[in-house]
Design an enzyme around this catalytic site. Structure first.
Site, PDB file in Angstrom:
ATOM      1  N   GLU A 309       0.821  -1.212   0.000  1.00  0.00           N
ATOM      2  CA  GLU A 309       0.000   0.000   0.000  1.00  0.00           C
ATOM      3  C   GLU A 309       0.854   1.260   0.000  1.00  0.00           C
ATOM      4  O   GLU A 309       0.602   2.208   0.732  1.00  0.00           O
ATOM      5  CB  GLU A 309      -0.952   0.001   1.207  1.00  0.00           C
ATOM      6  N   ASP A 386      -8.104  -9.392   3.695  1.00  0.00           N
ATOM      7  CA  ASP A 386      -7.966  -8.290   4.648  1.00  0.00           C
ATOM      8  C   ASP A 386      -9.008  -8.299   5.759  1.00  0.00           C
ATOM      9  O   ASP A 386     -10.003  -7.592   5.656  1.00  0.00           O
ATOM     10  CB  ASP A 386      -8.088  -6.964   3.886  1.00  0.00           C
ATOM     11  N   GLU A 414     -12.790  -2.596  11.839  1.00  0.00           N
ATOM     12  CA  GLU A 414     -12.803  -1.824  10.591  1.00  0.00           C
ATOM     13  C   GLU A 414     -13.880  -2.312   9.639  1.00  0.00           C
ATOM     14  O   GLU A 414     -14.549  -1.515   8.991  1.00  0.00           O
ATOM     15  CB  GLU A 414     -11.419  -1.940   9.935  1.00  0.00           C
TER      16      GLU A 414
HETATM   17  O1  GCW Z   1      -7.140  -3.131   5.917  1.00  0.00           O
HETATM   18  C1  GCW Z   1      -6.186  -2.233   5.512  1.00  0.00           C
HETATM   19  C2  GCW Z   1      -6.578  -0.975   6.199  1.00  0.00           C
HETATM   20  C3  GCW Z   1      -5.452   0.022   6.305  1.00  0.00           C
HETATM   21  C4  GCW Z   1      -4.266  -0.677   6.969  1.00  0.00           C
HETATM   22  C5  GCW Z   1      -3.857  -1.870   6.127  1.00  0.00           C
HETATM   23  C6  GCW Z   1      -2.730  -2.652   6.767  1.00  0.00           C
HETATM   24  C7  GCW Z   1      -2.609   0.249   8.428  1.00  0.00           C
HETATM   25  O2  GCW Z   1      -7.675  -0.414   5.521  1.00  0.00           O
HETATM   26  O3  GCW Z   1      -5.906   1.101   7.074  1.00  0.00           O
HETATM   27  O4  GCW Z   1      -3.184   0.199   7.162  1.00  0.00           O
HETATM   28  O5  GCW Z   1      -4.947  -2.736   5.991  1.00  0.00           O
HETATM   29  O6  GCW Z   1      -3.029  -3.593   7.472  1.00  0.00           O
HETATM   30  O7  GCW Z   1      -1.577  -2.318   6.584  1.00  0.00           O
END
Ligand code: GCW
Length: 709
Positions: A309, A386, A414
């Protein structure tokens, strides 16, 4: 006469105050409430603790244990026995072999005690020096502290004191996604508890209470800052701030760790590159480690999110994850530090996209098995995509026998309705941990050497945003200590401690159904990642216009006129191939794939015949309806509990459960409206049409949703 009147008035006022304070709780005390026991229970507890004896020289850890026992007994019995120096009948005796020679090699408890390792403890009614005592024995002071918490838990719940216990996992960690400006990425409980600006001079009492709560669960490490890290956290002023926190947590057996940004030396302009093989870079990290360990002698090490990311990493220099991790590992190794390297990676913008994001971590990490330094652990998310409401276990578990793996669960919700929707995650943790990988390692839990939980802790008075979200912190800690623990038992313990024995059974029933309820109204039958862009709150299965294909819900559900689901069999992305052959074979056929993962692995026609006798389309609708019905049931069950819960906590949860019903309806209606627009199918008789047309749901936006850091 006047005297009598004012005395009566005073008594009345006093009793009103007493009732009010007994009634209203704000949740700050968490599960360490120590409310008065009934008379019979008091007698039993009192008999075990007429005095408290800890032989030998007091340490900060034994002082913490003594303070907690006193706090607990004051609350439960209304009296504090205080410390005594001599063992007498009815003493609560806390001792290690070093503190009490009777526990040495000649002791009948010796073998059992030795087997408990550095952190385990045993509780026993026994005789010592001719006296009947309740013994809390351990090999170290931290074991005594854990034993003290266990004894208090048993006292508060009326449980028979546990015989003995030792953690199976070495690392039991919280990961804070807390930023240096006190915002929290994916945090729904206020600001960060770490007041970086005020530290190191101003140390909030909360830090000590945080340490107590975590020690009571056996959590022994915490990463203070977000994995999306900043270079400044490794500069002298922030090291001093982290050291101040470490000093407070140390007596409670909790080590401090930091998330390190891979390009730190380059961004601080102290090196000309961040290439992990550059001698200049390696020397910088070694010096940095020395500097940190000078301030924090027991610093735990680094957590790293790299090449994921948009975060920098070794691949920026055509080096591997192992090259990057091993470079940092070499810097902390002389100090016995570790590196936790995250496997949550997916191709950066513009780079070649894998055909299935679910495959990327395995593709990148499996070939590196055996090439990581001894003090590197690979931290693998629960879920190859995720942290979804439900995912099959990550294929890396069981696939890297030469590398210590850590599980990363997300305690903060989340993807499961923030801290407004109720979802007890103990069942989610249990479901994953007990799954058999069908490799030589067995259950997922057996592949682990540590467990990390992305914290849901914040500055809210109740710490977690809602009272029921405290249970997720609790369950994470208890299951990191014992990954074989049953979600129901943990829920029962938490419910009794938090709401009292009388509320326990109905509260547990609510908790046990809550996560499945969320799965049903959000992502039933293996659907995943169909939530709104960025904030990840409400439904948005229609989104198809984001820059990366794998950010779009349509990429994941693949619904069209012909059917729905992601084909991960050999005909599709073949992600199944990453699992053990036995699992791959079982899941290759929709008929033998667990229904809960059906659309995760298969793209099926809308008229596919489900075991229920319904078509897939009708089953999907039925699941959404069940989600809403169960959200209503949670709401009603809480109303029935009103007489057993104090007014404040009752009202705070009632508001949330009402909102959860609305949220469930929103998810159901939006998803049905959208999937119907794609399938072109009619709603079977009895299924209520969505309240609004699809465009209405598409028009909803949440620009100020919390938790975006
Ligand atoms: O699920 C995603 C989240 C991000 C997070 C990322 C990760 C810290 O939306 O906010 O960043 O995973 O785990 O690195």
């Amino acid at each position: 006469m006047r005297f009598t009147f004012s005395a009566a008035l005073a008594a009345l006022l006093l009793s009103l105050v007493a009732t009010a304070s007994a009634a209203d709780e704000d949740g700050y005390d968490l599960w360490l409430r120590y409310r008065p026991l009934d008379r019979a229970a008091q007698a039993g507890v009192q008999a075990q603790a007429r005095s408290i004896v800890i032989p030998g020289v007091a340490s900060p850890t034994t002082q913490a244990a003594l303070a907690e026992l006193n706090r607990g007994l004051a609350g439960m019995l209304g009296r504090v026995p205080g410390p005594a120096s001599r063992i007498a009948d009815g003493a609560l005796l806390l001792a290690t072999p070093a503190r009490l020679p009777e526990l040495g090699a000649a002791s009948p408890l010796h073998t059992e005690l030795t087997a408990l390792g550095n952190e385990g403890y045993l509780l026993r009614q026994t005789r010592v020096q001719g006296h009947n005592v309740t013994l809390i024995a351990a090999n170290s002071d931290i074991g005594l502290l854990y034993g003290a918490y266990a004894w208090l838990r048993d006292a508060a719940t009326g449980a028979k004191p546990e015989a003995s216990s030792a953690p199976t996992l070495q690392l039991r960690m919280l990961n804070h996604w807390d930023n240096l400006d006190r915002t929290v990425e994916r945090g729904y409980s206020g600001q960060s508890i770490w007041d970086w600006w005020a530290l190191p001079d101003i140390k909030d009492q909360r830090y000590t209470d945080y340490a107590r709560a975590n020690a009571s669960l056996g959590i022994n490490g915490t990463v203070l800052n977000n994995v999306n890290s900043k270079p400044e956290v490794l500069t002298a002023p922030f090291i001093a701030k982290a050291a101040a926190v470490a000093d407070i947590l140390r007596p409670y057996g909790i080590k401090v760790y930091l998330s390190a940004r891979f390009s730190t030396p380059l961004e601080l302009k102290e090196t000309s590159t961040a290439d992990p093989l550059s001698p200049e870079v390696r020397a910088w990290w070694a010096r940095k480690a020395d500097e940190i360990y000078k301030a924090i002698p027991d610093f735990g090490g680094f957590l790293v999110k790299a090449n994921s990311e948009g975060q920098p990493g070794p691949q920026d220099y055509h080096r591997s994850h192992a090259d990057g991790a091993n470079m940092l590992a070499a810097a902390v190794a002389p100090h016995k530090g570790i590196v936790m390297w995250r496997a949550f990676v997916y191709a950066p913008k513009g780079a070649h996209l894998a055909d299935d994001r679910a495959k990327q971590a395995y593709d990148e990490f499996k070939p590196l098995d055996g090439s990581f330094a001894a003090n590197v652990l690979v931290q693998v998310k629960n879920g190859a995509i995720d942290f979804q409401p439900r995912e099959p276990f990550h294929p890396l578990f069981g696939a890297m026998p030469k590398t210590p793996l850590m599980m990363e669960f997300q305690i903060t919700k989340e993807y499961l309705g923030y801290s407004t929707d109720m979802a007890y995650l103990g069942t989610l943790f249990e479901e994953t941990l007990e799954t058999d990988t069908k490799t030589s390692t067995g259950a997922v839990a057996q592949t682990l050497s540590g467990m990390a939980g992305v914290a849901n802790i914040g500055s809210d008075r109740n710490w977690a945003g809602s009272h029921f979200d405290q249970a997720n912190w609790y369950a994470f800690g208890r299951m990191a200590w014992n990954p074989q623990a049953k979600a129901r038992d943990v829920a029962a313990e938490w419910a009794a401690l938090t709401f009292g024995k009388r509320a326990e059974a109905p509260v547990v029933d609510m908790m046990m159904m809550s996560r499945e309820t969320v799965v049903n109204y959000m992502t039933p039958l293996g659907l995943h990642h169909i939530m709104g862009t960025g904030h990840h709150f409400g439904p948005a299965p229609w989104v198809d216009n984001l820059e990366r294909p794998d950010w779009n819900p349509v990429y994941y559900h693949r619904a069209s006129r012909d059917g729905i689901g992601f084909d991960r069999t050999a005909k599709g992305s073949n992600a199944l191939e990453q699992y053990a052959p036995e699992i791959a074979r079982q899941y290759a056929d929709p008929k033998t794939t667990p229904e809960q993962f059906l659309l995760w692995f298969h793209h099926l026609p809308w008229d596919y015949a489900m075991p229920s006798g319904r078509t897939l389309w009708a089953e999907l609708l039925a699941r959404y309806d069940k989600g809403v019905a169960d959200a209503r049931s949670l709401q009603a069950r809480w109303v029935a509990l009103k007489p057993l819960i104090d007014a404040r906590r009752y009202a705070e949860e009632a508001q949330r459960l009402n909102r959860q019903v609305n949220n469930a309806v929103l998810w159901r209606d939006a998803c049905i409206a959208y999937f119907q627009s794609v399938s072109g199918l009619a709603l079977p008789p009895g299924v209520t049409a969505p309240a609004h047309p699809l465009d209405y749901y598409k028009s909803l936006s949440y620009p100020y949703a919390p938790g975006r850091g």
